[in-house]
Enzyme design. Structure first.
Site: not given
Ligand code: COA
Length: 159
Positions: A17, A41, A90, A128
């Site tokens: 990030h 989430k 990514r 993460s």
């Protein structure tokens, strides 16, 4: 003034990030890191904790500030006076989802442009959830996150 928003859940913020935020800060006059509540989430860190961890991680970047938000991203961006969303890509696997979000956000607000920054190879595998999993298993995570984040993760799994 070119102001951009870099949104995410940041549960927690990683070097991947930070790479996107740093590069966005070089392109834009001001960058607002938008930390989403993302209740769906079920984040490990509270919104306040995620915001604070991101603030500390970006404290050295003078044109970056971190704000928590709830609700629609396009509304937050408008309220901030931003004209661009900057997101990291990514791998090809990110593309379809990002393509859908960019198209939807464009539909919701024609004034908002989505800009993608490719992650460098060393961060392409990083997420993460991988960092959370490693920390939960007692593996060191200092290669993937700043020191204060590694400390916060260790605390979560000791408590
Ligand atoms: N480097 C490392 N990891 C990255 C990364 C990068 N450059 N970019 C994304 N990731 C990872 C994150 O760590 C996260 O990993 P995890 O799911 O394994 O924990 C994953 O990619 C997803 O990132 P996240 O931060 O959750 O962002 P998202 O792309 O899913 O989108 C919001 C989050 C906040 C942008 C989006 O949910 C949103 O806009 N919410 C507001 C409500 C709204 O407006 N909805 C309509 C949107 S179209």
């Amino acid at each position: 003034m070119k102001r951009a928003v870099t949104p995410g859940t940041f549960d927690p913020i990683t070097y991947g990030h930070l790479d996107v935020i740093t590069r966005a800060a070089q392109l834009m006059d001001e960058v607002v890191v938008a930390v989403a509540a993302s209740p769906g989430k079920n984040p490990l860190f509270s919104l306040e904790e995620r915001t604070e961890l991101a603030r500390e991680a970006t404290a050295h970047l003078p044109n970056v500030r971190v704000e928590p938000f709830d609700g629609l991203l396009v509304d937050f961006a408008k309220a901030q006076g931003a004209h661009a969303l900057v997101k990291g890509l990514r791998a090809v696997t990110d593309f379809e989802y990002e393509f859908q979000m960019a198209a939807l956000n464009y539909e919701l607000s024609r004034d908002l442009e989505t800009v993608f920054i490719m992650s460098p190879p060393q961060y392409m595998y990083l997420s993460s959830s991988i960092v959370r999993e490693l920390a939960s298993l007692g593996s060191p995570v200092d290669r993937f996150v700043p020191e204060h984040v590694a400390v916060a993760l260790a605390r979560k799994f000791v408590d």
